[in-house]
Write an enzyme that holds these catalytic residues in place. Structure first.
Site, PDB file in Angstrom:
ATOM      1  N   ASP A 109      26.220 -29.418  48.056  1.00 20.84           N
ATOM      2  CA  ASP A 109      26.838 -30.501  47.693  1.00 20.84           C
ATOM      3  C   ASP A 109      28.198 -30.323  48.855  1.00 20.84           C
ATOM      4  O   ASP A 109      28.562 -29.316  49.381  1.00 20.84           O
ATOM      5  CB  ASP A 109      28.223 -30.139  46.058  1.00 20.84           C
ATOM      6  CG  ASP A 109      28.532 -28.861  45.909  1.00 20.84           C
ATOM      7  OD1 ASP A 109      28.407 -27.696  47.269  1.00 20.84           O
ATOM      8  OD2 ASP A 109      29.982 -28.779  45.598  1.00 20.84           O
ATOM      9  N   GLU A 136      29.912 -25.689  45.003  1.00 20.65           N
ATOM     10  CA  GLU A 136      30.789 -24.951  45.652  1.00 20.65           C
ATOM     11  C   GLU A 136      31.893 -25.534  45.517  1.00 20.65           C
ATOM     12  O   GLU A 136      33.345 -25.005  45.747  1.00 20.65           O
ATOM     13  CB  GLU A 136      30.023 -24.865  46.684  1.00 20.65           C
ATOM     14  CG  GLU A 136      30.804 -23.385  47.745  1.00 20.65           C
ATOM     15  CD  GLU A 136      32.691 -24.400  48.127  1.00 20.65           C
ATOM     16  OE1 GLU A 136      33.196 -23.403  48.760  1.00 20.65           O
ATOM     17  OE2 GLU A 136      32.109 -25.264  48.549  1.00 20.65           O
TER      18      GLU A 136
END
EC number: 3.5.1.18
Length: 377
Positions: free
Chosen positions: A68, A133
């Protein structure tokens, strides 16, 4: 276009704004399965996770990271399409090239080269990847995946987190730990009233002021050889309406600690509560432990990384615990030697995020050399 930049081109093309993976992990899993890795998805709600392993016995070295990325902001401020890798004068531009799809591309390329060079090496090579994350869903990512691996009896010996640890050139800084992060949301009730009649009201701002003065002037600790002193910052205060003639009836305050190994979350909670008790206040406090501090200040992994950096850039790396939190905080508590080694962090989360082709090649070579030291030598 080199093999690494082709992989990076593919990864950047997935608009994986946290917590969406947008196809990155499918790409990575297919890549690794073609090399002979066994892959298992460990998805959890909106967050995608997977673990991959090559080999059956021996020490397990895992490369950890995230697919991400943070939002791009105003696209008009970018000089390039943030989700299309573009090279200009040896620099590669795109959202996530440094944080951290560049590292992922190096990991994938290194894995292919390593297995081709050492098809029957005496150890195990793994990947632990999440799409959770960068955002608030981090608890659905690496912590969840580590719990699942523990339930399966999978024990990681060494872990390299590919976060952009470097300052000026790849390898000049290795993160050997991170501070802990503890947040609090505090609610204090008072009694709303007219400013002309303060005796009929109870102003929570006045009530909390001496507590804040005490907390903001407090020396929490002196740090140690690896960590700076613990820091507390107030991040939010809200006290109700905007009318200038009203004493507010309630107060909401947020604060955050970044703390060293000299403290625990419980020791910090106790000191905050004691400060309120000392001033005869009983607020409602909602605590959130974002991660405990961790430290890898010795061990085979760290020595291998230090030697590798020395061989490739001619100087030993700075060993640091500075910066924010990383997913290493969820891996280290399982007894794993954890370090962070990645690209230069100068442009992460910014418009026109970039890395150099030279740094990519250096990082891939370093990853390969570390694998040789840990799994071959």
């Amino acid at each position: 276009m080199t093999d690494i930049t082709q992989i990076l081109t593919d990864l950047i093309g997935f608009p994986s704004i946290t917590p969406e993976d947008a196809g990155c992990q499918k790409y990575m899993i297919q890549f690794l399965e073609q090399l002979g890795f066994t892959c298992q998805q460990l998805n959890n709600g909106p967050v995608s996770n997977f673990f991959a392993c090559y080999g059956k016995i021996g020490p397990l070295l895992v490369f950890a990271g995230h697919t991400d990325v943070v939002p791009v902001g105003e696209v008009s401020k970018w000089d390039t399409d943030p989700f299309s890798l573009e090279e200009k004068n040896g620099m590669l531009y795109g959202r996530g090239v440094a944080d951290m799809k560049g590292s992922l591309a190096c990991m994938l390329h290194m894995a292919r080269r390593f297995i081709k060079t050492y098809p029957s090496f005496p150890g195990r090579l793994g990947f632990l990847i999440t799409s959770g994350e960068e955002g608030d869903e981090f608890n659905l990512g690496t912590p969840y995946a580590m719990q699942k691996l523990e339930q399966q009896g999978i024990v990681i010996d060494y872990c390299i987190v590919g976060e952009p640890s470097s300052s000026l050139k790849t390898g000049d800084v290795i993160k050997i730990g991170r501070r802990g992060s503890l947040s609090a949301k505090i609610h204090l009730s008072g009694k709303q009233g007219h400013v002309a009649y303060p005796h009929l009201a109870d102003n929570p701002i006045h009530r909390i002021s001496p507590v804040l003065a005490e907390l903001t002037s407090m020396q929490w600790d002196n740090g140690n050889a690896y960590f700076p002193p613990t820091s507390m910052q107030i991040t939010y205060i809200h006290c109700g309406g905007h009318a200038g003639n009203i004493i507010p009836g309630e107060l909401n305050l947020h604060l955050n600690f970044r703390y060293s190994t000299e403290q625990t979350d419980e020791s910090l909670k106790t000191r905050v509560i004691n400060a309120f008790t000392h001033h005869k206040l009983n607020p409602t406090i909602e605590w959130r432990l974002n991660g405990e501090p961790f430290l890898t200040n010795k061990g085979i992994l760290l020595e291998s990384c230090k030697q590798t950096v020395l061989e490739h850039i001619g100087t030993l790396p700075e060993l640091s615990t500075s910066g924010g939190t990383s997913d290493g905080r969820f891996i280290a508590p399982y007894g794993v030697e954890v370090i962070e080694l990645g690209l230069v962090n100068a442009t992460i989360h910014q418009v026109n995020e970039c890395t150099s082709l030279q740094d990519l090649n250096t990082l891939e070579t370093m990853y390969f050399s570390i694998c040789e030291k840990l799994l071959i030598d």
